[in-house]
Motif scaffolding. Structure first.
Motif, short mmCIF file in Angstrom:
data_model
loop_
_atom_site.label_atom_id
_atom_site.label_comp_id
_atom_site.label_asym_id
_atom_site.label_seq_id
_atom_site.Cartn_x
_atom_site.Cartn_y
_atom_site.Cartn_z
N LEU A 163 -19.72 -11.10 4.38
CA LEU A 163 -18.40 -11.48 4.89
C LEU A 163 -18.52 -12.63 5.89
CD1 LEU A 163 -16.81 -7.95 5.26
CD2 LEU A 163 -15.84 -9.83 3.93
N ARG A 164 -19.56 -12.57 6.73
CA ARG A 164 -19.76 -13.68 7.68
C ARG A 164 -20.07 -14.97 6.92
NH1 ARG A 164 -22.51 -9.73 10.81
NH2 ARG A 164 -24.51 -10.42 10.00
N TYR A 165 -20.88 -14.83 5.89
CA TYR A 165 -21.21 -15.99 5.07
C TYR A 165 -19.94 -16.57 4.45
CZ TYR A 165 -22.95 -18.56 0.97
OH TYR A 165 -23.18 -19.51 0.01
N ALA A 166 -19.08 -15.70 3.94
CA ALA A 166 -17.85 -16.16 3.29
C ALA A 166 -16.92 -16.84 4.30
CB ALA A 166 -17.14 -14.98 2.61
N VAL A 167 -16.92 -16.35 5.53
CA VAL A 167 -16.09 -16.99 6.56
C VAL A 167 -16.60 -18.41 6.82
CG1 VAL A 167 -15.64 -17.00 9.04
CG2 VAL A 167 -15.18 -14.95 7.70
N MET A 168 -17.92 -18.56 6.87
CA MET A 168 -18.47 -19.90 7.13
C MET A 168 -18.14 -20.85 5.96
SD MET A 168 -19.49 -19.28 9.97
CE MET A 168 -19.65 -17.70 10.82
N LEU A 169 -18.10 -20.29 4.75
CA LEU A 169 -17.78 -21.11 3.59
C LEU A 169 -16.31 -21.52 3.58
CD1 LEU A 169 -19.44 -19.38 0.48
CD2 LEU A 169 -20.13 -21.51 1.58
N THR A 170 -15.45 -20.54 3.81
CA THR A 170 -14.03 -20.78 3.60
C THR A 170 -13.31 -21.20 4.86
OG1 THR A 170 -13.48 -18.48 4.08
CG2 THR A 170 -13.97 -19.01 1.79
N GLY A 171 -13.85 -20.80 6.01
CA GLY A 171 -13.18 -21.09 7.27
C GLY A 171 -11.93 -20.26 7.47
N ASP A 172 -11.72 -19.29 6.60
CA ASP A 172 -10.48 -18.52 6.66
C ASP A 172 -10.79 -17.05 6.43
OD1 ASP A 172 -7.21 -18.88 6.11
OD2 ASP A 172 -8.12 -17.16 5.11
N ARG A 173 -10.25 -16.22 7.32
CA ARG A 173 -10.55 -14.80 7.27
C ARG A 173 -10.07 -14.15 5.97
NH1 ARG A 173 -8.70 -10.06 8.69
NH2 ARG A 173 -10.07 -8.75 9.94
N GLU A 174 -8.82 -14.39 5.60
CA GLU A 174 -8.25 -13.76 4.41
C GLU A 174 -8.93 -14.26 3.14
OE1 GLU A 174 -6.15 -11.24 4.11
OE2 GLU A 174 -6.42 -11.15 6.29
N LEU A 175 -9.18 -15.55 3.13
CA LEU A 175 -9.83 -16.13 1.96
C LEU A 175 -11.24 -15.56 1.82
CD1 LEU A 175 -8.74 -18.02 -0.05
CD2 LEU A 175 -9.56 -19.94 1.28
N ALA A 176 -11.90 -15.37 2.97
CA ALA A 176 -13.24 -14.79 2.94
C ALA A 176 -13.19 -13.39 2.34
CB ALA A 176 -13.82 -14.75 4.35
N LEU A 177 -12.18 -12.63 2.72
CA LEU A 177 -12.03 -11.28 2.16
C LEU A 177 -11.81 -11.36 0.65
CD1 LEU A 177 -9.72 -9.03 4.40
CD2 LEU A 177 -11.88 -8.40 3.35
N ASP A 178 -10.92 -12.25 0.23
CA ASP A 178 -10.63 -12.38 -1.20
C ASP A 178 -11.87 -12.74 -2.00
OD1 ASP A 178 -8.02 -11.81 -0.75
OD2 ASP A 178 -7.27 -13.86 -0.94
N VAL A 179 -12.56 -13.74 -1.51
CA VAL A 179 -13.73 -14.25 -2.23
C VAL A 179 -14.81 -13.17 -2.31
CG1 VAL A 179 -15.67 -15.82 -1.93
CG2 VAL A 179 -13.33 -16.69 -1.78
N THR A 180 -15.05 -12.48 -1.19
CA THR A 180 -16.09 -11.44 -1.17
C THR A 180 -15.68 -10.27 -2.06
OG1 THR A 180 -16.42 -12.09 1.12
CG2 THR A 180 -17.61 -10.16 0.36
N GLN A 181 -14.41 -9.93 -1.98
CA GLN A 181 -13.91 -8.82 -2.80
C GLN A 181 -14.13 -9.10 -4.28
OE1 GLN A 181 -9.59 -8.13 -2.46
NE2 GLN A 181 -9.63 -8.24 -4.69
#
Lengths: 170, 361
Positions: A15-33
């Protein structure tokens, strides 16, 4: 290792990795999910690979790279501080001044091509080797180096200008 | 230097990261969604064909016309079997429920049952009856919310396709073997995948949504136009009943189009149409095999579909929130339902020609 164990152990880091990629909390959740759901359905095969985590990281990265532009652009990209900072030239002490253009770095990441941003995150946040980054991105090592050097050049150029501007203004 | 700044920027934004506790239930939901999508895909092309047939009627709302001996357009008809002789096997589904919902893609689970069509497949596999159930049909044993009478439009919203099928079973006594739910987007996609549809407009009408005017006569409609057309009910003879008639006519026209183009017998074309529908068309239970369905009912033709309306009359129920438009079934409706359950629709229809709707060409 079952998928549930993997999820429990690796979700925070992914999730932390996804936040660094997307810069967005919700998008990070979506992508990781999405990546995790795909991984769950193929878990038996993935768990037999050498490094399941790297495999799943690759899936997260691919979700990010492939995210539909439409929905991507509709979201507000979190820019950290810059938008909240007054427009006037920075006249505050050095420490604050420095943090302002550091957050400029975060905002600039959003403007990099996605492959470049992914390469930068994998190198400087995940501390992977060029070879590992190449594996995750599915490209050659030379390409990885190209992504990173171009991204750094962009960041240097823009943040350099920023520093010059704020210095001349103060 | 710049790399230090990058590391610092990353470190400062770690607090943005969602927690694993937020992620786990979302992953579980996504996995379930994907599993059911896979099941639907596995059920395959047949499902697509069924969906195509079902989509048209379901969009228009409930069409409850009992017409004898005709099948609705589409693969959901009930001819069983891989055998070349007509007649579905004993295990072939006989009653499919086609539900058209107004669910929007960005609001899953928000859909109400706008069109409800019970498709009854005759045992010989050559005829199908489309029975439109008015969406305002009263359900005595349920409620649509505090102070509101139960109506057929509601169970889908509260309990999904299974609840809708359950409600229809309880209302009619007919066992529902499967549900094909179609969202607006699914209808549009299926019609467009077939290259549009030819329909006879039986009454000039102006869309209250798009202001498009549909003039009397034959018309070639795109997916968006077909959806627009079957959604209209204001100003139609019979109001909501008129819309149900249009839904059935669209279904028949879809079946005609599909057979004319050989879609039902061409697996590649069929797959393309089904693919176009995507997840805007779903089939339940997931074990229902659309390919088998299409094979069993391959002898169905649009001109053997019979469109029926259910005997009943509009009514107003006084409720705590004012009058509510409802549709009350007449006693005779139960005779129709019994005929459906007993596979004896043809004699009933012969006795009740007034319930049969013309389906085209």
């Amino acid at each position: 290792m079952t998928f549930e164990e993997f999820l429990a152990a690796r979700a925070p880091a992914l999730l932390r990795y996804a936040v660094m990629l997307t810069g967005d909390r919700e998008l990070a959740l979506d992508v990781t999910q999405e990546a995790m759901a795909r991984a769950a359905l193929r878990w038996r095969r993935i768990s037999r690979t050498d490094r399941p985590e790297l495999y799943v990281k690759r899936m997260v990265t691919n979700e990010y790279l492939a995210w539909r532009r439409g929905s991507w652009f509709r979201r507000v990209v979190l820019r950290g501080a810059p938008d909240d900072v007054p427009d006037q030239p920075v006249t505050v002490p050095d420490h604050a001044e420095a943090s302002v253009w550091r957050d400029e770095v975060w905002a600039l990441l959003a403007e990099l091509p996605r492959q470049q941003r992914a390469a930068v995150v994998l190198r400087f946040y995940e501390s992977l080797t060029d070879q590992e980054i190449a594996d995750v991105l599915g490209c050659k090592v030379g390409t990885v180096r190209g992504y990173i050097s171009r991204a750094l050049a962009t960041l240097r150029r823009v943040t350099g200008d920023q520093v010059d501007r704020s210095r001349s203004a103060s | 230097m710049i790399d230090d700044e990058l590391r610092a920027a990353f470190a400062r934004h770690e607090s943005l990261a969602p927690t694993a506790r937020e992620l786990a239930p979302r992953v579980a939901r996504a996995v379930r969604r994907r599993r059911s999508r896979r099941a639907v895909l596995r059920t395959g092309t047949a499902a697509l064909a069924v969906a195509a047939v079902a989509v048209l009627p379901s969009l228009g709302g409930l069409s409850t016309q009992p017409s004898p001996g005709h099948r609705t357009a589409g693969p959901p008809s009930s001819s069983p079997g891989p055998s070349s002789s007509p007649g579905p096997g004993s295990s072939a589904p006989r009653n499919l429920l086609v539900v058209g919902s107004d669910e929007r893609r960005d609001a899953p689970g928000s859909g109400r049952a706008d069109a409800i069509i019970l498709v009854h497949l005759a045992p010989d596999g050559r005829r199908a009856y489309l029975v439109s159930l008015p969406r305002d049909t009263v359900l005595a044993d349920t409620s649509c919310g505090p102070g509101r009478p139960g109506r057929l439009i509601c169970p889908l919203l509260h309990g999904g396709p299974a609840a809708e099928a359950d409600a229809v079973s309880r209302l009619t006594g007919v066992h529902v073997d499967g549900v094909v739910s179609v969202r607006f987007a699914g209808l549009v996609a299926v019609v467009d995948a077939l290259g549009g549809v030819d329909l006879t407009i039986d009454q000039q009408i102006r869309s209250i949504d798009t202001h498009r005017v549909f003039r009397v006569g034959r018309a070639h409609l795109s997916g968006a136009e077909a959806l627009d057309y079957v959604r209209q009910r204001h100003g139609l003879d019979g109001g909501d009943l008129g819309r149900e008639r249009h839904e059935q006519q669209l279904l028949a026209a879809l079946l005609r189009r599909a057979t004319d183009q050989g879609v039902l017998t061409n697996p590649v074309r069929l797959a393309a149409v089904l693919h176009a529908a995507g997840n805007a068309v779903t089939v339940r239970p997931a074990g229902l095999d659309p390919v088998g369905l299409v094979r069993d009912y391959r002898h169905l033709r649009a001109d053997t579909l019979v469109g029926l309306t259910v005997p009943g009359h509009p009514a107003f129920s006084a409720t705590a929130r004012g009058n509510s438009a409802t549709f009350q079934l007449d006693q005779d409706a139960h005779a129709l339902f019994r005929a459906l359950a007993d596979d004896a629709v043809a004699p009933y229809v012969a006795d009740h020609p007034e319930l049969v709707w013309p389906l085209g060409p």
